[in-house]
Design an enzyme around this catalytic site. Structure first.
Site, mmCIF file in Angstrom:
data_model
loop_
_atom_site.group_PDB
_atom_site.id
_atom_site.type_symbol
_atom_site.label_atom_id
_atom_site.label_comp_id
_atom_site.label_asym_id
_atom_site.label_seq_id
_atom_site.Cartn_x
_atom_site.Cartn_y
_atom_site.Cartn_z
ATOM 1 N N HIS A 205 -152.126 -8.792 8.911
ATOM 2 C CA HIS A 205 -153.507 -9.215 9.120
ATOM 3 C C HIS A 205 -154.182 -9.719 7.841
ATOM 4 O O HIS A 205 -155.381 -9.523 7.626
ATOM 5 C CB HIS A 205 -154.341 -8.110 9.778
ATOM 6 C CG HIS A 205 -154.143 -8.035 11.262
ATOM 7 N ND1 HIS A 205 -153.785 -6.875 11.927
ATOM 8 C CD2 HIS A 205 -154.226 -8.991 12.218
ATOM 9 C CE1 HIS A 205 -153.667 -7.117 13.227
ATOM 10 N NE2 HIS A 205 -153.937 -8.405 13.429
ATOM 11 N N HIS A 305 -148.649 -18.419 17.321
ATOM 12 C CA HIS A 305 -149.572 -17.292 17.478
ATOM 13 C C HIS A 305 -150.246 -17.417 18.832
ATOM 14 O O HIS A 305 -150.562 -18.522 19.287
ATOM 15 C CB HIS A 305 -150.610 -17.331 16.360
ATOM 16 C CG HIS A 305 -151.677 -16.301 16.459
ATOM 17 N ND1 HIS A 305 -152.905 -16.547 17.049
ATOM 18 C CD2 HIS A 305 -151.722 -15.015 16.046
ATOM 19 C CE1 HIS A 305 -153.660 -15.473 16.981
ATOM 20 N NE2 HIS A 305 -152.963 -14.516 16.377
#
Length: 395
Positions: A205, A305
């Site tokens: 992240h 993604h």
């Protein structure tokens, strides 16, 4: 070029006459969609989900369409992409990138419906018979080794052969020694639970400073992971290549970039081994195909993604079928309530960790307005840098 051309013969989809947006509330996040109508009675859809600003993106999408798309031919896709990007002075960024991506998806849906062929026939055809997917979102709950192990086994039992997860809790920049041991312990528990034949991808992240990222590269090596995703912030992109030299496994990233111009430094510095453009953020079909081609010239693979709804999963399958250097596709679909699939009629099912060739014209998905009305957006928020974010309790 940057104004609607009405002198050319129009294509079989007709001209764009109206654009509307819809929002769907779920226990995880609000999903956003755009629906584009033509004067030939066709409609095409796209996903415009933003993690936290869905209503704002919907407003922007309708404004962009009113300025640049009404009266246009959906088949003039390159011109439409440029007209929106240049004409609306987007200059990148998440909200503009998402709006443009969803509109681009809707154009391919319209073209496929007008021609009677699945959208993937217009985006490179098929390089493969199906698309392999991996599960994300499966580890919602307590951040304990036993809990992660049980949920990992349950997810593999559903047919997935690859899992991704973030073991790092609210860690930012650095991890205290106890937190580092806890995080690595979670990875160890999952690897032991699923065995050596399941791919594990670790999510960072985009939050660690270089010393911590380098330490994690060493600590993760025994677990034979498939990649370490976004270990550092993209403000530190010049250090990604250095981290790659230290890693015994691939480094991946790119979900934060919204077009080839934002990706430019990633390619120039050979920052990653695997790029992760999002079909609902990085410019839709039109732009992601270009990103995949540039990645190929750098010896990089493409693993899109997809933290969005089953519509984006379906869109991503259409795109992935025609990408020669495709690796695997992300999906959160297993996290969602059944009514989400009722609202998105026709999304592609998964079997054995794979999704097969679409057969319906366009994207093959229709938005069911009645279900949207029953589940309005909640506009709630959860912060992945707050303690306990992995429980996904929103405010």
């Amino acid at each position: 070029m940057l104004t609607v051309n009405r002198t050319r013969p129009q294509g079989p989809a007709g001209r764009i006459s109206r654009v509307e947006t819809l929002m769907l509330g779920t226990s995880w996040r609000d999903f956003g969609y755009v629906r584009v109508h033509t004067d030939e009675g066709l409609s095409g859809i796209g996903e415009i989900t933003h993690p936290y600003r869905v209503s704002e993106v919907c407003t922007l999408t309708e404004a962009i369409a009113g300025r640049h798309l009404i009266g246009a031919d959906p088949f003039d896709i390159e011109e439409l992409w440029l007209r929106v990007y240049q004409g609306d002075f987007l200059r990148g960024g998440d909200m503009g990138g998402i709006a443009l991506s969803g509109l681009d998806q809707a154009m391919y849906d319209l073209m496929g419906k007008a021609l009677g062929v699945p959208a993937y026939r217009l985006t490179g055809g098929a390089c493969r018979d199906d698309v392999r997917v991996y599960a994300n979102g499966w580890y919602t709950g307590e951040r304990e080794p036993e809990a992660f192990a049980v949920k990992a086994k349950e997810t593999v039992a559903k047919g997935f052969t690859a899992l991704k997860f973030d073991p790092f809790g609210p860690g930012l920049h650095e991890l205290e020694r106890a937190e580092l041991r806890r995080s690595i312990g979670l990875v160890a528990a999952v690897r032991e639970a699923v065995g050596p034949d399941i791919d594990l991808f670790i999510e960072g992240h985009a939050r660690f400073a270089m010393p911590t990222a380098a330490r994690l590269v060493r600590e993760l090596e025994p677990f034979d992971i498939g990649w370490f995703e976004e270990p550092m912030p993209w403000t530190h992109i010049e250090r990604y290549a250095e981290l790659r030299q230290r890693a015994a496994f691939p480094i991946s990233g790119g979900e934060h970039f919204h077009n080839r111009y934002e990706y430019k430094q990633l390619f120039a510095t050979n920052a990653v081994d695997i790029i992760q453009p999002d079909l609902s953020m990085a410019g839709g079909f039109t732009e992601v195909r270009k990103l995949a081609a540039i990645a190929d010239t750098h010896g990089m693979l493409v693993a899109p993604h997809n933290s969005n709804s089953p519509l984006c999963t379906t869109v991503s399958v259409h795109a992935a079928l025609g990408i020669p250097n495709f690796k695997i596709l992300e999906t959160f679909d297993g996290l969602l309530e059944p009514f989400v699939f009722d609202a998105l009629r026709g999304t592609l099912p998964m079997e054995g960790g794979r999704i097969g060739l679409p057969t319906s014209p366009g994207l093959g998905v229709e938005l069911v307005d009645e279900v949207f009305e029953e589940h309005p957006p909640s506009h709630r928020f959860w912060n992945m840098f707050a303690d306990g974010w992995e429980k996904r309790n929103r405010t």
